[in-house]
Every structure is written in structure tokens, then in C-alpha cells.
Design a protein around this motif. Structure first.
Motif, PDB file in Angstrom:
ATOM      1  N   PRO A 149       0.822  -1.230   0.000  1.00  0.00           N
ATOM      2  CA  PRO A 149       0.000   0.000   0.000  1.00  0.00           C
ATOM      3  C   PRO A 149       0.847   1.268   0.000  1.00  0.00           C
ATOM      4  O   PRO A 149       0.481   2.250  -0.624  1.00  0.00           O
ATOM      5  CB  PRO A 149      -0.813  -0.098   1.289  1.00  0.00           C
ATOM      6  N   GLU A 221      -3.755   9.446  -5.368  1.00  0.00           N
ATOM      7  CA  GLU A 221      -5.110   9.169  -4.900  1.00  0.00           C
ATOM      8  C   GLU A 221      -5.660   7.905  -5.553  1.00  0.00           C
ATOM      9  O   GLU A 221      -5.295   7.569  -6.671  1.00  0.00           O
ATOM     10  CB  GLU A 221      -6.042  10.329  -5.269  1.00  0.00           C
ATOM     11  N   ARG A 223      -8.348   7.548  -6.896  1.00  0.00           N
ATOM     12  CA  ARG A 223      -9.046   7.890  -8.134  1.00  0.00           C
ATOM     13  C   ARG A 223      -8.164   7.697  -9.355  1.00  0.00           C
ATOM     14  O   ARG A 223      -8.637   7.500 -10.461  1.00  0.00           O
ATOM     15  CB  ARG A 223      -9.466   9.350  -8.023  1.00  0.00           C
ATOM     16  N   VAL A 237      -5.231  -8.842  -3.585  1.00  0.00           N
ATOM     17  CA  VAL A 237      -5.725  -8.676  -2.217  1.00  0.00           C
ATOM     18  C   VAL A 237      -6.839  -9.681  -1.931  1.00  0.00           C
ATOM     19  O   VAL A 237      -6.826 -10.369  -0.905  1.00  0.00           O
ATOM     20  CB  VAL A 237      -6.222  -7.233  -1.993  1.00  0.00           C
ATOM     21  N   SER A 284     -20.374   0.915  -3.128  1.00  0.00           N
ATOM     22  CA  SER A 284     -20.202   2.222  -3.761  1.00  0.00           C
ATOM     23  C   SER A 284     -21.332   3.190  -3.422  1.00  0.00           C
ATOM     24  O   SER A 284     -21.108   4.393  -3.372  1.00  0.00           O
ATOM     25  CB  SER A 284     -20.080   2.055  -5.271  1.00  0.00           C
ATOM     26  N   ASN A 296     -14.458  10.132   4.373  1.00  0.00           N
ATOM     27  CA  ASN A 296     -13.757   9.765   3.156  1.00  0.00           C
ATOM     28  C   ASN A 296     -13.252   8.339   3.281  1.00  0.00           C
ATOM     29  O   ASN A 296     -12.113   8.109   3.629  1.00  0.00           O
ATOM     30  CB  ASN A 296     -12.606  10.748   2.922  1.00  0.00           C
ATOM     31  N   PHE A 297     -14.132   7.396   3.036  1.00  0.00           N
ATOM     32  CA  PHE A 297     -13.785   5.983   3.112  1.00  0.00           C
ATOM     33  C   PHE A 297     -13.480   5.527   1.695  1.00  0.00           C
ATOM     34  O   PHE A 297     -14.357   5.427   0.861  1.00  0.00           O
ATOM     35  CB  PHE A 297     -14.962   5.220   3.717  1.00  0.00           C
ATOM     36  N   ASP A 298     -12.208   5.304   1.472  1.00  0.00           N
ATOM     37  CA  ASP A 298     -11.709   5.071   0.121  1.00  0.00           C
ATOM     38  C   ASP A 298     -12.529   4.040  -0.666  1.00  0.00           C
ATOM     39  O   ASP A 298     -12.764   2.929  -0.183  1.00  0.00           O
ATOM     40  CB  ASP A 298     -10.272   4.599   0.241  1.00  0.00           C
ATOM     41  N   LEU A 301     -10.762   0.736  -1.332  1.00  0.00           N
ATOM     42  CA  LEU A 301     -10.712  -0.073  -0.117  1.00  0.00           C
ATOM     43  C   LEU A 301     -12.057  -0.761   0.121  1.00  0.00           C
ATOM     44  O   LEU A 301     -12.118  -1.949   0.453  1.00  0.00           O
ATOM     45  CB  LEU A 301     -10.362   0.829   1.064  1.00  0.00           C
ATOM     46  N   MET A 304     -12.335  -3.570  -2.263  1.00  0.00           N
ATOM     47  CA  MET A 304     -11.457  -4.660  -1.843  1.00  0.00           C
ATOM     48  C   MET A 304     -12.115  -5.508  -0.767  1.00  0.00           C
ATOM     49  O   MET A 304     -12.098  -6.739  -0.817  1.00  0.00           O
ATOM     50  CB  MET A 304     -10.171  -4.079  -1.242  1.00  0.00           C
ATOM     51  N   ILE A 305     -12.685  -4.827   0.236  1.00  0.00           N
ATOM     52  CA  ILE A 305     -13.299  -5.545   1.347  1.00  0.00           C
ATOM     53  C   ILE A 305     -14.435  -6.418   0.835  1.00  0.00           C
ATOM     54  O   ILE A 305     -14.534  -7.605   1.160  1.00  0.00           O
ATOM     55  CB  ILE A 305     -13.800  -4.555   2.408  1.00  0.00           C
TER      56      ILE A 305
ATOM     57  N   ASN B   2      -2.602 -10.799   3.758  1.00  0.00           N
ATOM     58  CA  ASN B   2      -2.763  -9.361   3.575  1.00  0.00           C
ATOM     59  C   ASN B   2      -3.807  -8.763   4.502  1.00  0.00           C
ATOM     60  O   ASN B   2      -4.271  -7.660   4.278  1.00  0.00           O
ATOM     61  CB  ASN B   2      -3.160  -9.072   2.123  1.00  0.00           C
ATOM     62  N   ILE B   6      -5.784  -4.432   5.045  1.00  0.00           N
ATOM     63  CA  ILE B   6      -7.160  -3.979   5.198  1.00  0.00           C
ATOM     64  C   ILE B   6      -7.322  -3.263   6.528  1.00  0.00           C
ATOM     65  O   ILE B   6      -7.836  -2.144   6.598  1.00  0.00           O
ATOM     66  CB  ILE B   6      -8.105  -5.190   5.134  1.00  0.00           C
ATOM     67  N   ALA B  13      -8.172   5.194   7.258  1.00  0.00           N
ATOM     68  CA  ALA B  13      -9.320   5.835   6.616  1.00  0.00           C
ATOM     69  C   ALA B  13     -10.257   6.425   7.669  1.00  0.00           C
ATOM     70  O   ALA B  13     -10.759   7.538   7.527  1.00  0.00           O
ATOM     71  CB  ALA B  13     -10.061   4.825   5.748  1.00  0.00           C
TER      72      ALA B  13
END
Lengths: 435, 338
Positions: A149, A221, A223, A237, A284, A296-298, A301, A304-305, B2, B6, B13
Motif C-alpha cells: 500500500p 489518490e 481515483r 488482495v 459504492s 472519506n472511506f476510500d 478499499l 477490496m473488502i 494481507n 485492510i 481511513a
């Protein structure tokens, strides 16, 4: 008395087999034309292959690599071949391949993405090819989750360092508390200490340290992430994290502890009962609405989760299949040796169960890797999203197959490698007693 | 392996989450960047080039607003949105404004609680047919198969149109414009219907554009414009008047070529007010005096933006039509700068 008996004293020379049974002819007779039906099928197949190639080869090779727009391609083809139809305009790949690979990542920082890819292989090496890799690589494997990261997103090095320190904190708490308390209390204390470190202390500590000595690289970023790099990132990941989670879920589902079992079954069945697209939309859209404004929760990320959880649920069931295939004697054998639960799992059950599950696990890996293209639906510009964006350029509006051919090639290389590796692994772990 | 990525990233975050915001303008200024939602790829309206630079007709609106607020047309984070994600992105505050050829409708304005600050393109739904079909009017399309994008207002308009005229059709549902192009060219449908600007762009990409014709009927009103959230009128004003500045500039003959000269002061008081040499319009908006000048310099006035991105000299080749200035018989009309 005439001596008519005949005794051969030396062996006859070996004769060459009939010409019709050896070489190319022999092979063809045996494999392609062994019966009437086979012959017919063979001829039909050849005709079909020829038909495809006659269309495909001119399209692939009577093409243009240098054109700057579709119109230019068509003019060129019209001038050269008399028709603009049936010739590939590879100029679009030539023009946009960097964008398709790296998305909007700043081009002077491409080396960071490349380095991350190299590190990925280096970190995977001790896991994938354990007997051929020096032991020192394991340190890299442990550092990789923090290095990756940092390299991709940039910023100060203290963030990953402080995050890694969480494990050190956990270790010390574990050692200290376990001297005075029982196992369960130690476990709980450790978890609480680590969470407090990450959620409360890590931020200020990292800020203080970076205030003293910055040590940061240019930050990028989320983005800006896109293209095939995004697919690889999400894939690596999701694959890397879902396997351990999947193992735990599978064990949890088979556990005798009621609550653990209920949680695991509930999680697996819920995730498997919901399409991945729904989860991505939740990531999203819904999360955006639920969280306080300004949070601002990427987005990457979040995705990915979701992909990891999705993959983990399927992984759990694949591994459960492997566990179910083990005869009961193996469990009893482990018990009779006096091993406790985790020792038995680690030394006896899991090595066998995982070996049985390899084809299923790799199928899962390949599936989740290809599913990363679904993120184009929520507006992330991965390769598929970028292909639409490229098509929106007036120079390339109307181009279709060339982009998809390129994307297909990228995915094929990765997926095929995974598949070949799994076959290598199966051969390597082959211990001979087939059931 | 990994798991810690997270966890640590989630922790970071959570920590970096900022509190509730004051006003959008202050947020944008503090951030130093405008976050603008655009289409993830629409010919002529929003598209990234080979270097990742966004360009297009809608993108120009974002750049004009960024120039007006921050003085730099490049200070924009473009957030690609799809038809499904655009409204949530705006409502949740992920983007400051949306410029993504979005039709201004009653329910989007009232029910979804957005403020449409104006119209930058008047579109309408049209039909494209192959010339060999020999059709000259949409009313002759009885029994035709029609390629139609699902889940859009065009689908509903189509049903309305055929019902009103008492003729039947068979829909061929498709997902994207690119798919429609392939289906239509392969003959899977007789007719392709979508916004007229999209049809023109699609036809321009064909190998033989001359073999296809756009029918004269325009069966719907599609006023497309930028929008912001309800509840921050100051910010809405800024976006509205940045757009109006581009329109007024064209009306008054202010172009990117002569703006430097006119910015020094002219005989025309409205130009002076627009460019900030007279009056205090910028101050009223909470911006610098040369805000409109910056907005116009970002990509030229409305007419220049139109010509550069979708006008008759581009491959898309759209005529001004309804999008001409009101003085030329179009609908583009800005309230006065006073």
C-alpha cells in the motif's frame, strides 16, 4: 543322417515397424482416422479450424499498428486492401496500452507499480515455490502487506510502519498477560490492545513521527488507479486475504461451538446468496449514504473488502469440501497422538484437506480475479471501464474487438499461469495413494 | 497474508475522516480542487485522452467552475459516474457537482432533491435507420424492431410515442451505446433510438455514415445540464453563473482570443461587469473579481466550447440548432449580469 535341425545362434535384426504405424502418418491413423466416424469428425474439425483461421489471420496480421484514429485506419485499409472491413486497427492498443495497464497513475511513477508487481512475485515465491526459495524471502513476505500500500498510494512511510507495530504491540501484550492470566483473557486483552493501537493511537503516532522525520514519497489518490493494475491489485488482495479467512470460516462451520458455527454459517450463506454486483453497489452507493457526510472511506478499499468477503465465502465452502473428503480416521489419529485442535489442524488435517481442494481453490482464485472487471459498473475505470472511455474518444469511436482482444490476452496470461501453477502444485504434492 | 493491509488502511481511513462540512465553496477552496462527476466515457461530452486528461462538452463546464472558484481550470478531480451511481455520488457529497448529460426532470429536481442550475445542451430523442429501409418518418415504423437502452427515459419515451401514434414495435434491449452500434450494424434491429446527439456521434463512427439517416422526428425534450445538491444555494449560484458567464460571453462577443484585450476595460458596461472591471459581482458570489474571466479563459465561451467538442467541424458534427443563442433563434439564454 543329415543334419536338418536348425538352431539360430544369433538374434535377428529388429525390423522397422510398417511405415503406416509410425511417425506422423502412424500417429494420424491412430488418433485422427481410426474409424469412419473419427475420420469424419477430424475432417469437420479441420474445416472449422481453417474457416476460423481464414477469417482471423488476415484480421490479425493485415492490420495497422500506427494509425492515430479509426478513420485513418479505414482510409489506409481502403487504399491497401480495397475494403475497410475485416482488418484490425491495432493503433488503438498502440496508442492506449499504457493507459489500459496503469489507468490514470502518474506516468513518472509507473516504476512504483512495476516494483510492486516484482515485489508481489518475490513475496509469493516462498509460498509458491517453498523448496526453491531462500528462507530470507519470508521476511519480504511479512513486510509485503505494509510495503505494497505504501508503494502504490505513497505518503509517509510511518503509516505502514505504525500499522505493522500493531502486531508488535499485540505480541508484547500477549507475552506479558499470558504469564499471569488464562488463555481466553490473554486472547481478549491482545485483541483489545491491538485494536486500541490501530484505531486510537496509530494516527497520532504516525503524525508525530512524520513531523519529526517526514520520509514520504509522492502520494497518489485512489481515483488515479485504473486499468489492468486495478484488476491485479483487487485480485491479489482478494486472493491473498480470502484464503486464510476462508480456512477459518470452513473450520468455524464445522465447529462444535454453537455461536461460532452460527456466525460462520450465517456469513457464508448470506454472502453466497447475494450477487457480487449487489455487494459492489452496496460498497459504492449504500455505504456512502450511511456514513456521516464528509467521511472519506476510500472507494477502492471498500471494493477490496467486498470482493474479499465474497471470495472468502466461496473459499470456505471449497475447503469444507476438502475437509469432508478426509476419512474420519485422520481426525481420530490426530487425537490419539495427543495433539490439540490447532496442532491437529496444522499438522494433519489442513495439509491433506488443502491438497484435495487445490483445483477448487484455484478455480475460485481465477473466478474472483475475472470478477474484478465488474467494478466498471460502479464507475471505476478498470480495463473494461477504460475500453468504454477510449471508445468515447472521437478518434476511436466505433472500435470494439481490438480492445477486447487485448484485454482478453491480458486476462488469459494471468489466469492460464494460475491454472498451470495449480497443476504443478498437484503434481508436487502427489503422494501416491489415489482413492 | 494481507489481512493487515485492510485493517491498517481501514484504521487510517477512519482517522482521516473529516467532520461535517461548512459550505461546498469553503470545502472546495480548502481542498484546492473541485470534485466533478462526469460520464465515464461519452463521445464529445466526457472522455479521457491518451494522457488521462479529461475533455469534452460537459467536462468544460467543470473546468469553467474550477477556474471561477480556484483560478485554475486544471484543479478538478474528475469522478467517472455511471447512470446508476451518479445521483448517489452527488447526494452523498462524494462530488461537488454533476455535469453528466443529465436530463432535467421534475422528479429529479423535486424528489431526488437536486438543483439543476441551467441547461448546457438541449437534446431530444431521435431515430436512426438504414437508408435502404426507405423510411422517411418515424410514423412509418409500424412493426419495426428497435434497439433501445434499458432503464433510461428513452425507453419510456419510445413506448409513449408508439402508443400515441397507434403503431407497434418490437424492442431489442441493449446495455451500452457500443453494444447498440454493433447490434444495429449487424441488423439485429431496424431502428436505433437514443438522444439525437448520441445518434449523430454513433453514425459518425460508422464505416459508411452515408448509408444511414436520422429521421426528422424528435420525440422528447431532454434538457441536459449541470446540477448540485439542494441546500447550498450559494454553491448553486456559483455553478449557475459560471455557466451563464460562458453563455453571456458568447452573446457579447467575448472570446478566448479577445478576452485579454477586453479585460482591460471596454465601452460596454455589461462586458465590464462580466469581466470584473466594473461593479462587484465576484464579491457577491464570494469569488475574486475576475472569476468570470477565468471561467471563460478555461475553454472559451459557450460557442467556442460547443464548436471545439461537438460542433460541425468535429467528427460528431452537431449543428447548433436549439442550442444557438436566443438572438440566433435558439434556446440558449442567460439572465443579465447586473
Amino acid at each position: 543322417m543329415s543334419d536338418t535341425s536348425f538352431v539360430r545362434t544369433e538374434m535377428l535384426e529388429e525390423k522397422a515397424p510398417p511405415a503406416s504405424t509410425v511417425g506422423l502418418v502412424g500417429w494420424a491413423r491412430e488418433n485422427l482416422f481410426s474409424s469412419v466416424l473419427n475420420s469424419v469428425v477430424t475432417l469437420l474439425s479441420f474445416a472449422f479450424i481453417a474457416y476460423v483461421l481464414v477469417g482471423l489471420l488476415p484480421w490479425m496480421f493485415q492490420s495497422s499498428w500506427t494509425s492515430k484514429s479509426l478513420t485513418e485506419c479505414r482510409e489506409l485499409f481502403n487504399a491497401t486492401y480495397g475494403t475497410s472491413h475485416g482488418h484490425a486497427c491495432w493503433g488503438v492498443v498502440n496508442d492506449r496500452w499504457l493507459q489500459l495497464l496503469y489507468g490514470f497513475y502518474p506516468d513518472h511513477l509507473y516504476w512504483r507499480v512495476n516494483l510492486t508487481l516484482v515485489l508481489t512475485f518475490a513475496a509469493l515465491a516462498p509460498i509458491l515455490f517453498s523448496e526453491k526459495t531462500p528462507k530470507q524471502f519470508l521476511y519480504l513476505t511479512m513486510a509485503y502487506p505494509f510495503l505494497m500500500p505504501w508503494l502504490l498510494w505513497g505518503g509517509t512511510i510511518w503509516a505502514p510502519v505504525v500499522a505493522a507495530l500493531g502486531f508488535v504491540v499485540g505480541y508484547f501484550v500477549f507475552v506479558t498477560v499470558s504469564k499471569v492470566q488464562s488463555g481466553l483473557v490473554t486472547m481478549i486483552a491482545t485483541v483489545i490492545a491491538v485494536l486500541v493501537w490501530w484505531l486510537v493511537l496509530a494516527g497520532p503516532v504516525a503524525d508525530t513521527l512524520s513531523g519529526i522525520l517526514s520520509l514520504s514519497i509522492e502520494s497518489v489518490e485512489s481515483r488515479k488507479f485504473g486499468g489492468f493494475m486495478l484488476a491485479l491489485l483487487l485480485g491479489v488482495v482478494a486472493i491473498g486475504v480470502s484464503l486464510p479467512i476462508g480456512i477459518l470460516l470452513a473450520l468455524g462451520r464445522l465447529s462444535d461451538l454453537l455461536i461460532v458455527k452460527a456466525i460462520c454459517v450465517g456469513f457464508i450463506e448470506f454472502i453466497r446468496g447475494v450477487p457480487l454486483i449487489t455487494l459492489l453497489f452496496v460498497a459504492s452507493l449504500l455505504l456512502n449514504v450511511f456514513m456521516p457526510p464528509g467521511t472519506n472511506f476510500d472507494i477502492i478499499l471498500r471494493v477490496m473488502i467486498m470482493m474479499t468477503l465474497f471470495s472468502a465465502a466461496y473459499m470456505a465452502e471449497t475447503i469444507r469440501g476438502g475437509l469432508a473428503a478426509l476419512p474420519k480416521g485422520q481426525y481420530e489419529g490426530a487425537d490419539s497422538l495427543g495433539l490439540n485442535y490447532w496442532q491437529a489442524q496444522r499438522l494433519i488435517i489442513m495439509p491433506q484437506a488443502l491438497k484435495i481442494s487445490i483445483p477448487g481453490i484455484v478455480s475460485n482464485f481465477i473466478g474472483i480475479f475475472k470478477d474484478t472487471t465488474l467494478v466498471s459498473i460502479i464507475g471505476l475505470l478498470d480495463v473494461i471501464g477504460l475500453s468504454q472511455a477510449i471508445r468515447a474518444d472521437t478518434a476511436w469511436n466505433g472500435i470494439y474487438w481490438e480492445l477486447f482482444a487485448f484485454i482478453a490476452l491480458l486476462f488469459f496470461v494471468v489466469c492460464f499461469s494460475m491454472s498451470r501453477y495449480s497443476m504443478y502444485l498437484e503434481r508436487k504434492l502427489q503422494t501416491g495413494h489415489k482413492r | 497474508m494481507n489481512k493487515s493491509v485492510i485493517l491498517s488502511a481501514a484504521a487510517v481511513a477512519c482517522l482521516s475522516a473529516v467532520g461535517a462540512s461548512a459550505g461546498t465553496l469553503d470545502d472546495v477552496k480548502a481542498r484546492g480542487k473541485l470534485s466533478c462527476g462526469v460520464a465515464s466515457g461519452l463521445v464529445g461530452f466526457a472522455t479521457p485522452d491518451a494522457n488521462g486528461e479529461w475533455g469534452g462538452f460537459d467536462v468544460s463546464v467543470c473546468r469553467a467552475v474550477a477556474a471561477a472558484v480556484l483560478g485554475d481550470p486544471k484543479a478538478v478531480d474528475f469522478v467517472p459516474t455511471t447512470g446508476k451511481t451518479r445521483f448517489t455520488a452527488l447526494a452523498s457529497g462524494e462530488i461537488d457537482m454533476l455535469a453528466r448529460n443529465t436530463t432535467w426532470t421534475f422528479s429529479r429536481d423535486v424528489d431526488l432533491k437536486f438543483t439543476f442550475v441551467g441547461v448546457n445542451y438541449y437534446d431530444g430523442q431521435g431515430f436512426m435507420v438504414p437508408k435502404e429501409l426507405g423510411v422517411s418518418s418515424a410514423k412509418e415504423l409500424d412493426g419495426a424492431t428497435v434497439c433501445i437502452q434499458t432503464g433510461t427515459t428513452t425507453e419510456l419515451n419510445l413506448a409513449d410515442f408508439f402508443r400515441t401514434n397507434g403503431i407497434s414495435y418490437e424492442p431489442v434491449p441493449i446495455e451500452t451505446n457500443a453494444e447498440a452500434q454493433q447490434q444495429y450494424l449487424a441488423g439485429a434491429c431496424d431502428v436505433y433510438t437514443t438522444d439525437a446527439s448520441g445518434l449523430a456521434a454513433t453514425r459518425a463512427a460508422f464505416e459508411n455514415p452515408g448509408d444511414h439517416t436520422l429521421l426528422p422526428e424528435i420525440i422528447s425534450k431532454e434538457p441536459l445540464g449541470p446540477l448540485v445538491r439542494h441546500g447550498d444555494n450559494e454553491w448553486g449560484d456559483i455553478v449557475r453563473w459560471s455557466l451563464n458567464a460562458l453563455i453571456t460571453a458568447e452573446e457579447l462577443g467575448v472570446t478566448s482570443a479577445n478576452i485579454a484585450e477586453m479585460g482591460a476595460g471596454t465601452e460596454n458596461p455589461e462586458i465590464n461587469r462580466l469581466l470584473g472591471t466594473e461593479g462587484n459581482l465576484g464579491e457577491m458570489l464570494g469569488l475574486s473579481a475576475d472569476w468570470a474571466k477565468n471561467a471563460i479563459m478555461a475553454g472559451g465561451n459557450y460557442g467556442e466550447v460547443f464548436e471545439k467538442n461537438i460542433g460541425e467541424n468535429t467528427p460528431i458534427g452537431l449543428a447548433r440548432g436549439l442550442n444557438a443563442q436566443w438572438t440566433d433563434g435558439g434556446l440558449i439564454y442567460s439572465p443579465p449580469f447586473r
